[in-house]
Scaffold this active site. Sequence first.
Site, PDB file in Angstrom:
ATOM      1  CG  ASN A  88      -1.457   1.322   1.612  1.00  0.00           C
ATOM      2  OD1 ASN A  88      -2.350   1.842   0.957  1.00  0.00           O
ATOM      3  ND2 ASN A  88      -0.890   1.926   2.660  1.00  0.00           N
ATOM      4  CE1 TYR A 153       0.181   7.827  -6.855  1.00  0.00           C
ATOM      5  CE2 TYR A 153      -1.652   8.708  -8.126  1.00  0.00           C
ATOM      6  CZ  TYR A 153      -1.175   7.917  -7.085  1.00  0.00           C
ATOM      7  OH  TYR A 153      -2.052   7.217  -6.300  1.00  0.00           O
ATOM      8  CE  LYS A 157      -0.214   4.390  -6.743  1.00  0.00           C
ATOM      9  NZ  LYS A 157       0.052   3.397  -5.691  1.00  0.00           N
TER      10      LYS A 157
END
Length: 256
Positions: A88, A153, A157
């Site tokens: 996470n 970012y 992802k």
Amino acid sequence: MTYSSGWALVTGASSGLGRGFATRLAADGMSLVLVARSTGILHDFADELREEYGVEVDVVGADLGDPTARAKVVAVLESRPVDVLVNNAGFATSGDFVDEDPARITELVSLNCVALTVLAHAAAAGMVARGRGAIVNVASTAAFQPIPTMATYAASKAFVLRLSLAMWDELRTQGVTVLALCPGATETDFWRIAGNPDGFKRRRTVSQVVRTCFDGLAKGSPVAIDGPLNTLLAWAAPFVPTRLTMVVARFIARRP
Ligand SMILES: NC(=O)c1ccc[n+]([C@@H]2O[C@H](COP(=O)([O-])OP(=O)(O)OC[C@H]3O[C@@H](n4cnc5c(N)ncnc54)[C@H](OP(=O)(O)O)[C@@H]3O)[C@@H](O)[C@H]2O)c1
């Protein structure tokens, strides 16, 4: 499989979604290894979990962007029968790509991509040998389209999503579930750390995202997208020209 005993390891457990995942796993009866850099916060949280749920909780302080510190966590995964890994820990930066601090984007890729991959690999080996386990890789709705002003970012992802899908397919016949969890904007410290504290105000709650995660795990789904609007946008993205998705994504990610 059920997740009501044995060990779970949660990275980024000192805050936000990580605390939510750890609390849910402890409530379900799992003993925990909590990982993050803020060891003081982790020790206080571990005390709360032990007192509330009567489970064993260990703390590993580690900067997962640093290979030496990361090796401590790999050693835990190799030496202990961890049935659930929640990958996470992660963060975002925001702003124009050319203005990004090179050290900060290196840190981002090291944490969001390299550490996640290394930990998933270390956990998967033991899980396959035991014929059971679950790995949650926290991706994002940012994975479904490029995002100008959050370029690094969103790309990180997309990496997490693609890696997780292939892992899901390879491991599902060996008793191991892999889930790419894709939250949209959620009410945590994430936006402040990204340098855009007032960005995207329509945020979901940590408990909503945690519920989506555990529902996805129970179904053995490869992907779980949190929230109906996020789901709609994510599934629509491949049918819309990429240039148009980027216009919308740039607008959504803008600094107010
Ligand atoms: N909130 C959102 O809107 C949102 C949306 C989609 C996806 N996500 C994803 O959800 C995940 C969790 O984020 P969050 O929203 O819960 O944010 P958060 O509250 O800022 O939590 C981030 C966690 O990662 C840990 N962390 C950061 N850098 C680290 C490092 N170098 N080594 C080890 N741990 C580190 C932090 O702990 P320390 O500072 O103590 O190390 C903290 O526990 C991230 O992967 C994020 O990309 C968030």
